[in-house]
Structures are given as structure tokens and as C-alpha cells.
Write an enzyme that holds these catalytic residues in place. Structure first.
Site, PDB file in Angstrom:
ATOM      1  N   GLU A  50       0.802  -1.229   0.000  1.00 16.25           N
ATOM      2  CA  GLU A  50       0.000   0.000   0.000  1.00 16.25           C
ATOM      3  C   GLU A  50       0.830   1.272   0.000  1.00 16.25           C
ATOM      4  O   GLU A  50       0.556   2.198  -0.744  1.00 16.25           O
ATOM      5  CB  GLU A  50      -0.928   0.046   1.228  1.00 16.25           C
ATOM      6  CG  GLU A  50      -2.265  -0.642   1.047  1.00 16.25           C
ATOM      7  CD  GLU A  50      -2.142  -2.141   1.167  1.00 16.25           C
ATOM      8  OE1 GLU A  50      -1.035  -2.611   1.489  1.00 16.25           O
ATOM      9  OE2 GLU A  50      -3.140  -2.830   0.937  1.00 16.25           O
ATOM     10  N   HIS A  78     -10.645  -5.003  10.448  1.00 13.07           N
ATOM     11  CA  HIS A  78     -11.189  -4.752   9.115  1.00 13.07           C
ATOM     12  C   HIS A  78     -12.477  -3.949   9.146  1.00 13.07           C
ATOM     13  O   HIS A  78     -13.224  -3.947   8.177  1.00 13.07           O
ATOM     14  CB  HIS A  78     -11.444  -6.084   8.390  1.00 13.07           C
ATOM     15  CG  HIS A  78     -10.188  -6.783   7.973  1.00 13.07           C
ATOM     16  ND1 HIS A  78      -9.374  -7.423   8.875  1.00 13.07           N
ATOM     17  CD2 HIS A  78      -9.602  -6.919   6.769  1.00 13.07           C
ATOM     18  CE1 HIS A  78      -8.335  -7.939   8.221  1.00 13.07           C
ATOM     19  NE2 HIS A  78      -8.445  -7.654   6.955  1.00 13.07           N
TER      20      HIS A  78
END
Lengths: 399, 303
Positions: A129, A198
């Protein structure tokens, strides 16, 4: 819009009574349409036409079904169409992220795009990322218009330095010389059963930072118009989607199907008019607010539900105008309570002209101040439910 | 080349002076000693190519088209500064020069992104992406090596190894101090970063490599900074004065070039002296401007 839908439903119901056999088969096609995520409406017309002999479908049935089908678009499809159209419109737009190309998108939002546009414009990245977000920002600085997808915004934390320090601050630091026309998009907030790491909502984190625009669509129309605006905007935009909303179909107006349909960033929308209390929300929580409002309406309480659409810049004026009419305010969000979106709204109301119009303290309905648990009963009770909104409304009105 | 290096040297020394007079504040990372890198690189690429570096950026701002005036006025935080006083020492930008970046290592993925744009637009341009020995261990740099190599981005990664990452010597920071090898599948070169002509030739080679579509390449420039890490670092607690002196006398980039030019009859002593005088004048004028130009107006705050 609702009236139109109502009339078609009436017709549909009447014919349904007479053609139960046909209805069942048509509903199968109806469901097939939604599951396939493709814009196959013309194709579907042909299917229905061909099958009409077999299923004894009257021509008017076909029209009605097509009308209903044509106007129903899922949030996922709306996002897909928006990206497709913007990719077509401007050569400089491209999409990068994990699994966006050959996998058709982790949540199928970018389905079909790689097939149509190829490797140059739809780029699969390794699971890095910080690296690929930085690459996207660099590409934006050099004149391209990237859409950088985070599989979920939880993973954006790996890259948050690039979002804030490299993207958000650069236009100001360079005194306007260097712009960064990038969109960071992906699902944000709670999903279902994905547990603590998450499920975080980042609206407050990104909403805090000058130099960014932060957008949080609710409906398919929101998704379409706001994503197009975000891509065309020369500023870095954080586009917070919601995984649970991807599959939800919404009616889309004729006007919203246009390739240049844009929703301005920074303007909220009143989804439901009301006189008794203002209910401000964003993203999936808007659905719950509308459901709660429907229940409350039966008891004579009329809620004005405002869909924020944009987190930053916040449309304080729309909220103030509403509060000055209703004299009561609650905010509803999925994120954590401390230093959150609701906190900001309440502070702005305190500091602005609407404060004097409040008949009761404004209140925030938020997710519970804990990392998201896994067990369903715990998870369900970690985010606002319709009953929580109803409770808050009643409490505020009776205060 | 001589003039450019001399200009950087004089400008940085002037900045040192102004900082000690408290006319420049905050962070100030000076580049004197490393001039051969900036100048050598610039002469090896075109102005239409792209470059990005970290915070020791004054030299690059100059080689990439900034003027001494604008740079000094930015350091003093005036409205005539290259970023109108909004950026400061670490955030200066010109055309095809993306700063000036404060976060160690963050500029490397950015540089690869610029290179991606070059490849995407098919304009035959490349991006030079600089970082120091201190940054070389950053995870995001390895992430970038991977993607640049995978996608064959036209990016020259350059590690300016001045032997110290702030106060930490390379031996104390890296298991392997062979920075040119860290690119794994990316070919790497190591060279004397004090020799401007060497840097130039290597950069030309690297640029050709990238332009021909072979993908990224890595260069390690072995160089040295005379000042400490920044103006708040005297630079002698982690290295000896003798070491600094030795580099100054034996490997100073400007002296080395001067000797070469004189011994090859490329210029006379008078010509070089003349350049020196002109440079000093330019710096004085710039410093004058930088100290007298007014600060940005308050209206600019939210603009």
C-alpha cells in the site's frame, strides 16, 4: 420518483395476481439481472421477449418489468459505470490497486474494466500500500489522474503518510504550484463478521485534514455523481464507500444516467422532509435513519433526514437551516464516538446561528467505543440500530 | 558546471550565515560538499526530464531552474520565495521538480509514480529519484524497487551516500552498506560522487538505459557533506574534524574540477576567478533581497 414507482407497482401487482406463473419466472430474470452486475437491459428485453411466448407474458408486463429494471441500479454498478465513463472521457484517468484488474475487483466494483481498457489503465499492484499509494500520488503530480483503490480503508493506514503528507498538503506547501488530482477510494467502516482490524471507519481521521476532500456516498445516485465529481476534481479526494451498500439497488432518475451527471462535493441532501427533528447521517446509516423515520412517522413524529454526502467540506449550512426549522438535532454515524463526525457537527452547531434554536441538547448516535467484536450478537450491537435511532429521537424530543 | 557548483556552495554558506543570524528559522539542511551530485546529474539529463529528492534540496532547486533569489527568499519566509513563503527549506518546487520532501523515503514511491506517468504518456522522459543512505532502509523504497522493476518504469534511483544518516554512520545503520546492490533485480552502479564528470557520464548512461525501455536502474554516489545533518547539528559529535578536513583538502568537488580544468587548459585562473566574483555578487544580491522582501500577506493564509 416514488409515485412513479408506486404506480408501476400497482400495475405490476394487478397483473401479478392474474399471472402468478409468469411472475415467478420474471422474478427469476429480475434476480438474475441484479446478480449478474452487467448492464444487460437491452439483452434482457430480448430474453423476456423470447420467453414471453413460453411464459404467456403480456407486452405490458415486459414494459413494466423493463421500466422497473432500467431504473434500479446497485451502488456497485453505479460506481462501475462512473469509473467506466470517466476512463472513457479522459485518457489520463487510470485505476490502480490490489485485484482491480484481472480479478475484476475484490468486491467486483471494477468488473469488466480491465477487459475493456487493458493493462495500461487498470493496474494490478502487489500488496504494498505505501508503495503504490505513493506511486499513484507521484503520477498525479506528473499530470495523470489516478484512482487509487484501497481494498478497504483499514489498509490505507499503511499508506496514510502518502495520503496526508504527500497528497493533501502539497498544493498548499507549493503555494498552488503543484496540484495532486487523485482519488483514493474503497470500502470504509463496518462490514459483516470481519472483526476489529477490518471494520474501522476513517471518516473522522481523513475529515480532520486540510487539503483533502472527503466524500461518503449513500445511494447509487450519490455514488455515481460523487465519484464522477471526485475524479474530475483537481484536489486529492478520499472516497469512502461501504461494502454492505454495494449490493443495494436504488432507483436512478433519468437525469442521473447522463454521462455528465455530477453531484457537487460539499453539499448535503435532504432525503426526507420533516418538522420535528433533524437527523444527520452519512453512508449506510442513512438507510437506518430513513427506516427509523418511517417507524416514527406512524407515531406522528416527522424526522428530517439529511444525507451528508460529503464529510469535508462539511455542509454546515444545510444542517443549520434544518435545525432552525426543527429545533432538535441528532447525528447518526457508524464510527467511534470520540473526536468523530458527530462531534464536529455538534461543535459547529454550537458555534453557529442554529444554537439559539435548539430546544434540547443535540446528541450523537455512534458506534460503540470498542474494537469491533466478531460474534454476531456483539457486532450487531456495536453499531447503531434502528431502535437506537428511535430511542435517541424520542429522548431528544421529550427532554 | 563550475559556475553552478560554485553557486550552490556560496548559496549554502550564505544560508548558514543567515541561519546563525536567526533570519532563517526551522529546519535547514545544507548541501555543501555534495555539489557534484546535483550538478553532475542535471548535466546528464534534460530539463524536460523529472527529478525528486528529499529535504537536502536547495542545490537541486537551483539546478532544476530555480533562482538563488527565490530560494533564499523562501528560506527567509518572504513573499518572493519560490513557494511564496508557504513551504520553507524543505518544500520548494519548480517545473518537473517535485521537491523538497520532508518525510524520509516518501519521495521514492512518488518518483516512481512520476516515472509511471512518463511511460504512460509515452513522452520519452525519465525520472531521477534521490534518497540518502539513511533512507535506504525504508520499506517503501523496497516496495518501490519491486513495482518499478515489475512494470519497467523509467526511473533512475540514486542513493546519495554521504556516510551518515543524521548522526548514525552507515556501518551502524545497515547490515550491508553496498547501497547500489539493494535494488535486487535492478542493476546498480557505484561511483565517486565528488567527481562531477563521473556523475555526469554515469547519469547519461543510466538515462539511456531507462529511455530504451529496459526499466529502472540504481546509482550509488559516494559523497560527503561538510555541514552537520542540519543547522542544529554541529556535525562533529559523530565524526572527527580531521575527517571533514581531509575530505575538504583531498576530495572537494569544486577544487577537483578546478584543478582538472586548469591542468587541461580548459580555463585560466583569471576566468575562474571572474566566475567566483560574479557568483559572490549574485549571492549577495539574493541575500539582500531575501532579507528585505516583505513577509507574505495575512490574506494568503487561507488562500
Amino acid at each position: 420518483m416514488y409515485m412513479y414507482y408506486g404506480i408501476t407497482m400497482v400495475f405490476f401487482t394487478v397483473f401479478w395476481v392474474c399471472h402468478i406463473y409468469i411472475y415467478i419466472n420474471n422474478m427469476t430474470l429480475f434476480i438474475f439481472y441484479h446478480v449478474s452486475y452487467q448492464n444487460v437491459t437491452p439483452f434482457l428485453c430480448i430474453i423476456i421477449a423470447l420467453h414471453s411466448v413460453e411464459y404467456h407474458v403480456l407486452p405490458c408486463d415486459i414494459c413494466i418489468i423493463n421500466c422497473i429494471l432500467l431504473l434500479q441500479v446497485t451502488v456497485r454498478d453505479a460506481l462501475n459505470q462512473a469509473m467506466d465513463e470517466e476512463l472513457e472521457r479522459d485518457e489520463r484517468v487510470f485505476l490502480l490497486g490490489e485485484e482491480v484488474a484481472q480479478y475484476d475487483g475484490a468486491y467486483k466494483v471494477s468488473r469488466g474494466l480491465w477487459k475493456k481498457y487493458g493493462d495500461k489503465r487498470i493496474i494490478d499492484t502487489p500488496i504494498t500500500e505505501m508503495g503504490f499509494a505513493g506511486i499513484a500520488v507521484g503520477a498525479a503530480m506528473a499530470g495523470l489522474r489516478p484512482i487509487c483503490e484501497f481494498m478497504t480503508f483499514n489498509f490505507s493506514m499503511q499508506a496514510i503518510d502518502q495520503v496526508i503528507n504527500s497528497a493533501a498538503k502539497t498544493y498548499y506547501m507549493s503555494a498552488g504550484r503543484q496540484s495532486v488530482p487523485i482519488v483514493f477510494r474503497g470500502p470504509n467502516g463496518a462490514s459483516a463478521g470481519v472483526a476489529a482490524q477490518h471494520s474501522q471507519c476513517f471518516a473522522a481521521w481523513y475529515g480532520h485534514c486540510p487539503g483533502l476532500k472527503v466524500v461518503s456516498p449513500w445511494s447509487a445516485e450519490d455514488a455515481r455523481g460523487l465519484l464522477k465529481s471526485a475524479i474530475r476534481d483537481d484536489n486529492p479526494v478520499v472516497f469512502l464507500e461501504n461494502e454492505l451498500m454495494y449490493g443495494v439497488p436504488f432507483e436512478m432518475s433519468e437525469e442521473s444516467q447522463s454521462k455528465d451527471f455530477l453531484i457537487p462535493i460539499g453539499k448535503a441532501k435532504i432525503e426526507r422532509q420533516g418538522n420535528h427533528i433533524t437527523v444527520v447521517s452519512h453512508s449506510r446509516m442513512v438507510s437506518l435513519c430513513l427506516d427509523a423515520a418511517a417507524v416514527l412517522a406512524k407515531e406522528g413524529i416527522e424526522c428530517e433526514v439529511i444525507n451528508m454526502r460529503t464529510i469535508r467540506p462539511l455542509d454546515a449550512e444545510a444542517i443549520e437551516t434544518s435545525v432552525m426549522k426543527t429545533n432538535h438535532l441528532i447525528t447518526v454515524e457508524g464510527g467511534w464516538p470520540q473526536f468523530g463526525v458527530g462531534g464536529e457537527i455538534l461543535a459547529r452547531i454550537m458555534e453557529g446561528p442554529a444554537f439559539n434554536y435548539l430546544d434540547a441538547p443535540a446528541v450523537r448516535v455512534t458506534g460503540v467505543d470498542i474494537p469491533m467484536p466478531y460474534a454476531k450478537i456483539l457486532e450487531d450491537n456495536s453499531v447503531p440500530q434502528i431502535k437506537d435511532i428511535i430511542f435517541s429521537v424520542k429522548k431528544t424530543l421529550n427532554a | 558546471i563550475y559556475r553552478m557548483m560554485q553557486t550552490i556552495r556560496r548559496m549554502e554558506l550564505k544560508a548558514d550565515q543567515l541561519y546563525k543570524q536567526k533570519i532563517i528559522r526551522g529546519f535547514c539542511h545544507l548541501y555543501d560538499g555534495q555539489e557534484a551530485c546535483a550538478v553532475g546529474i542535471e548535466t546528464g539529463i534534460n530539463l524536460s526530464d523529472h527529478l525528486i529528492t528529499a529535504y537536502r534540496a536547495h542545490g537541486y532547486t537551483l539546478t532544476r531552474g530555480g533562482t538563488v533569489r527565490e530560494i533564499m527568499a523562501e528560506l527567509t519566509g518572504r513573499r518572493g520565495g519560490i513557494a511564496k513563503g508557504k513551504g520553507g527549506s524543505m518544500h520548494m518546487y519548480t517545473k518537473h521538480f517535485y521537491g523538497g520532501n520532508g518525510i524520509v523515503g516518501a519521495q521514492v514511491p512518488l518518483g516512481a509514480g512520476v516515472a509511471l506517468a512518463c511511460k504512460y504518456l509515452g513522452n520519452n522522459e525519465i525520472c531521477v529519484c534521490l534518497y540518502g543512505d539513511g533512507a535506504a532502509n525504508q520499506g517503501q523504497i523496497f516496495e518501490t524497487y519491486n513495482m518499478a522493476s515489475l512494470w519497467k518504469l523509467p526511473c533512475i534511483f540514486i542513493c546519495e551516500n554521504n556516510k551518515y544518516g543524521m548522526g548514525t554512520s552507515v556501518e551502524r545503520a545497515s547490515t550491508s552498506t553496498h547501497y547500489f546492490k539493494k535494488g535486487d533485480f535492478i542493476p546498480g552502479l557505484r561511483m565517486d560522487g565528488m567527481d562531477v564528470l563521473c556523475v555526469r557520464e554515469a547519469t547519461k548512461f543510466a538515462a539511456e538505459h531507462c529511455r530504451s525501455g529496459k526499466g529502472p536502474i540504481l546509482m550509488e554516489l559516494q559523497t560527503y557533506r561538510y555541514h552537520g545533518h542540519s543547522m542544529s547539528d554541529p556535525g562533529i559529535s559523530y565524526r572527527t574534524r580531521e575527517e571533514i578536513q581531509e575530505v575538504r583538502s583531498k576530495s572537494d568537488p569544486i577544487s577537483m574540477l578546478k584543478d582538472r580544468m586548469l591542468s587541461n587548459n580548459m580555463a585560466s585562473v583569471e576566468e575562474l576567478k571572474e566566475i567566483d566574483v560574479e557568483v559572490r555578487k549574485e549571492i549577495e544580491e539574493a541575500a539582500q533581497f531575501a532579507t528585505t522582501d516583505p513577509e507574505p500577506p495575512l490574506e494568503d493564509l487561507c488562500n
